[in-house]
Structure formats: structure tokens, C-alpha cells
Design a protein around this motif. Sequence first.
Motif, PDB file in Angstrom:
ATOM      1  N   GLU A  71      35.994  19.637  38.482  1.00 53.28           N
ATOM      2  CA  GLU A  71      35.734  20.356  37.233  1.00 53.28           C
ATOM      3  C   GLU A  71      34.823  21.551  37.474  1.00 53.28           C
ATOM      4  OE1 GLU A  71      34.242  17.565  34.406  1.00 53.28           O
ATOM      5  OE2 GLU A  71      36.096  16.381  34.425  1.00 53.28           O
ATOM      6  N   GLN A  72      33.822  21.396  38.356  1.00 52.61           N
ATOM      7  CA  GLN A  72      32.929  22.508  38.684  1.00 52.61           C
ATOM      8  C   GLN A  72      33.695  23.618  39.395  1.00 52.61           C
ATOM      9  OE1 GLN A  72      29.828  20.748  41.009  1.00 52.61           O
ATOM     10  NE2 GLN A  72      28.757  19.884  39.224  1.00 52.61           N
ATOM     11  N   LEU A  73      34.559  23.257  40.334  1.00 50.02           N
ATOM     12  CA  LEU A  73      35.348  24.260  41.049  1.00 50.02           C
ATOM     13  C   LEU A  73      36.304  24.986  40.104  1.00 50.02           C
ATOM     14  CD1 LEU A  73      36.205  22.317  44.324  1.00 50.02           C
ATOM     15  CD2 LEU A  73      34.666  24.266  44.094  1.00 50.02           C
ATOM     16  N   LEU A  74      36.867  24.265  39.166  1.00 48.20           N
ATOM     17  CA  LEU A  74      37.766  24.870  38.193  1.00 48.20           C
ATOM     18  C   LEU A  74      37.012  25.848  37.300  1.00 48.20           C
ATOM     19  CD1 LEU A  74      40.712  24.800  37.413  1.00 48.20           C
ATOM     20  CD2 LEU A  74      40.187  22.986  35.796  1.00 48.20           C
ATOM     21  N   ALA A  75      35.805  25.478  36.871  1.00 47.64           N
ATOM     22  CA  ALA A  75      34.984  26.382  36.063  1.00 47.64           C
ATOM     23  C   ALA A  75      34.574  27.602  36.874  1.00 47.64           C
ATOM     24  CB  ALA A  75      33.750  25.645  35.549  1.00 47.64           C
ATOM     25  N   GLN A  76      34.284  27.402  38.160  1.00 47.41           N
ATOM     26  CA  GLN A  76      33.907  28.507  39.038  1.00 47.41           C
ATOM     27  C   GLN A  76      35.068  29.480  39.195  1.00 47.41           C
ATOM     28  OE1 GLN A  76      32.857  27.180  42.955  1.00 47.41           O
ATOM     29  NE2 GLN A  76      32.792  29.227  43.806  1.00 47.41           N
ATOM     30  N   SER A  77      36.281  28.967  39.363  1.00 43.46           N
ATOM     31  CA  SER A  77      37.434  29.850  39.525  1.00 43.46           C
ATOM     32  C   SER A  77      37.718  30.620  38.243  1.00 43.46           C
ATOM     33  CB  SER A  77      38.665  29.062  39.946  1.00 43.46           C
ATOM     34  OG  SER A  77      39.149  28.283  38.877  1.00 43.46           O
ATOM     35  N   ALA A  78      37.497  29.984  37.092  1.00 41.74           N
ATOM     36  CA  ALA A  78      37.705  30.671  35.818  1.00 41.74           C
ATOM     37  C   ALA A  78      36.689  31.792  35.636  1.00 41.74           C
ATOM     38  CB  ALA A  78      37.614  29.681  34.668  1.00 41.74           C
ATOM     39  N   SER A  79      35.433  31.558  36.024  1.00 43.85           N
ATOM     40  CA  SER A  79      34.418  32.601  35.888  1.00 43.85           C
ATOM     41  C   SER A  79      34.674  33.738  36.864  1.00 43.85           C
ATOM     42  CB  SER A  79      33.021  32.026  36.086  1.00 43.85           C
ATOM     43  OG  SER A  79      32.829  31.616  37.420  1.00 43.85           O
ATOM     44  N   GLN A  80      35.156  33.432  38.074  1.00 44.16           N
ATOM     45  CA  GLN A  80      35.498  34.482  39.037  1.00 44.16           C
ATOM     46  C   GLN A  80      36.658  35.316  38.530  1.00 44.16           C
ATOM     47  OE1 GLN A  80      36.275  32.570  42.781  1.00 44.16           O
ATOM     48  NE2 GLN A  80      34.111  32.311  43.260  1.00 44.16           N
ATOM     49  N   ALA A  81      37.623  34.688  37.891  1.00 45.19           N
ATOM     50  CA  ALA A  81      38.764  35.422  37.359  1.00 45.19           C
ATOM     51  C   ALA A  81      38.324  36.342  36.230  1.00 45.19           C
ATOM     52  CB  ALA A  81      39.832  34.454  36.874  1.00 45.19           C
ATOM     53  N   GLN A  82      37.421  35.880  35.371  1.00 46.43           N
ATOM     54  CA  GLN A  82      36.936  36.723  34.287  1.00 46.43           C
ATOM     55  C   GLN A  82      36.114  37.875  34.809  1.00 46.43           C
ATOM     56  OE1 GLN A  82      34.875  34.169  31.563  1.00 46.43           O
ATOM     57  NE2 GLN A  82      36.765  33.414  30.630  1.00 46.43           N
ATOM     58  N   GLN A  83      35.309  37.661  35.840  1.00 46.08           N
ATOM     59  CA  GLN A  83      34.523  38.741  36.426  1.00 46.08           C
ATOM     60  C   GLN A  83      35.426  39.769  37.080  1.00 46.08           C
ATOM     61  OE1 GLN A  83      31.752  36.946  39.107  1.00 46.08           O
ATOM     62  NE2 GLN A  83      30.429  36.180  37.480  1.00 46.08           N
ATOM     63  N   GLY A  84      36.473  39.310  37.739  1.00 48.50           N
ATOM     64  CA  GLY A  84      37.408  40.239  38.392  1.00 48.50           C
ATOM     65  C   GLY A  84      38.136  41.091  37.390  1.00 48.50           C
ATOM     66  N   ILE A  85      38.521  40.516  36.261  1.00 46.71           N
ATOM     67  CA  ILE A  85      39.205  41.276  35.217  1.00 46.71           C
ATOM     68  C   ILE A  85      38.241  42.277  34.592  1.00 46.71           C
ATOM     69  CG2 ILE A  85      40.263  41.089  32.922  1.00 46.71           C
ATOM     70  CD1 ILE A  85      41.444  38.416  33.869  1.00 46.71           C
ATOM     71  N   GLY A  86      36.997  41.885  34.386  1.00 47.76           N
ATOM     72  CA  GLY A  86      36.016  42.776  33.773  1.00 47.76           C
ATOM     73  C   GLY A  86      35.657  43.945  34.658  1.00 47.76           C
ATOM     74  N   GLN A  87      35.703  43.792  35.971  1.00 45.78           N
ATOM     75  CA  GLN A  87      35.342  44.864  36.883  1.00 45.78           C
ATOM     76  C   GLN A  87      36.459  45.874  37.060  1.00 45.78           C
ATOM     77  OE1 GLN A  87      34.144  42.885  40.465  1.00 45.78           O
ATOM     78  NE2 GLN A  87      32.191  42.224  39.632  1.00 45.78           N
ATOM     79  N   GLN A  88      37.702  45.481  36.839  1.00 42.85           N
ATOM     80  CA  GLN A  88      38.814  46.394  37.084  1.00 42.85           C
ATOM     81  C   GLN A  88      38.933  47.455  36.008  1.00 42.85           C
ATOM     82  OE1 GLN A  88      42.403  44.196  37.548  1.00 42.85           O
ATOM     83  NE2 GLN A  88      41.779  43.286  39.471  1.00 42.85           N
ATOM     84  N   HIS A  89      38.649  47.119  34.754  1.00 42.58           N
ATOM     85  CA  HIS A  89      38.774  48.036  33.630  1.00 42.58           C
ATOM     86  C   HIS A  89      40.160  48.638  33.546  1.00 42.58           C
ATOM     87  CE1 HIS A  89      34.553  47.712  32.731  1.00 42.58           C
ATOM     88  NE2 HIS A  89      34.242  48.023  33.969  1.00 42.58           N
ATOM     89  N   GLY A  90      41.183  47.865  33.879  1.00 47.09           N
ATOM     90  CA  GLY A  90      42.558  48.328  33.729  1.00 47.09           C
ATOM     91  C   GLY A  90      43.054  49.202  34.871  1.00 47.09           C
ATOM     92  N   ALA A  91      42.265  49.456  35.891  1.00 50.41           N
ATOM     93  CA  ALA A  91      42.705  50.303  37.000  1.00 50.41           C
ATOM     94  C   ALA A  91      43.588  49.492  37.937  1.00 50.41           C
ATOM     95  CB  ALA A  91      41.502  50.840  37.762  1.00 50.41           C
ATOM     96  N   ASN A  92      44.634  50.096  38.406  1.00 54.37           N
ATOM     97  CA  ASN A  92      45.545  49.441  39.334  1.00 54.37           C
ATOM     98  C   ASN A  92      45.188  49.875  40.748  1.00 54.37           C
ATOM     99  OD1 ASN A  92      47.627  48.329  40.753  1.00 54.37           O
ATOM    100  ND2 ASN A  92      49.265  49.385  39.649  1.00 54.37           N
ATOM    101  N   PRO A  93      44.686  48.979  41.595  1.00 51.92           N
ATOM    102  CA  PRO A  93      44.305  49.386  42.945  1.00 51.92           C
ATOM    103  C   PRO A  93      45.502  49.743  43.816  1.00 51.92           C
ATOM    104  CG  PRO A  93      44.113  47.022  42.716  1.00 51.92           C
ATOM    105  CD  PRO A  93      44.434  47.571  41.361  1.00 51.92           C
TER     106      PRO A  93
END
Length: 130
Positions: A71-93
Motif C-alpha cells: 500500500e505504501q509503494l502504491l501511494a508512492q507511485s501515485a504521488s510520483q505520477a502526480q508530480q511528474g504530470i505537474g512538472q510537465q505543464h503539457g509540454a511534450n518532450p
Amino acid sequence: MIIFGTKGYIYQLAILTLVCGQCGNPSAHTLRKRVSKFTLFFVPLFPYSTKHYTQCTFCGVEHQVPNEQAEQLLAQSASQAQQGIGQQHGANPFAQGGQGGQGGQPGGGNPFSQGGQGQQPGQGGNPYRR
């Protein structure tokens, strides 16, 4: 005649970057949940066992993980995914051109782009192209 038995189901929950305990490489690990269900006439009725596992994609070793840690690893992966989406700001690398890439390099800094003729490997061109 009554036909009964068990059937196992595997659900992939997340893909995490962890350091493997077997090979010591930082690599992707899949977090999976195995659910065993009791069946009657080939119809799954109720689960009787639930276990979580991580599998290293580099060496293939599987480790059983306690439910709390899963459950902790699943929560960690969800927070990493949200941080990654927030940092991209819609830009396509991987976009062609200068948007979302690294400055004014041809192909937007994409190492897999086909642009930038005459570039040296490691300078934004495709290192696998001859």
C-alpha cells in the motif's frame, strides 16, 4: 458430480523504480497482486488468498511484499505520477521543434529524432543512426 477448484488472478498495480535486492541495479519493478479464488462449476466465488509481489525487470527476481508495504509503494507511485504530470505543464518532450525540448537544438533535444544531420553522438542526434 460437483466440480470445484481454485483459480489465480494477477493484477499489475504499478511500475516503480527501486534498487533490486538481488542484483543491486536501480531498475523498474512491477508491483503485482495475486488473488486466488475458490471456484464452483468454473465460476469464481470468493477470494481466499491475496499476496503482493514485486518483480525486477532487470534480473527477473520476484519478492513477496507485505500488504502494508504494498500500500505504501502504491501511494508512492501515485504521488510520483502526480508530480511528474505537474512538472510537465503539457509540454511534450518528444515533440519535433523547439517546444518542450532542450533549448534550440534541432528536434527539440529529442535523442531519437531524425533531424540534425551531421551531429555527433551525444549531442541531440540519434546515436543509433549511421
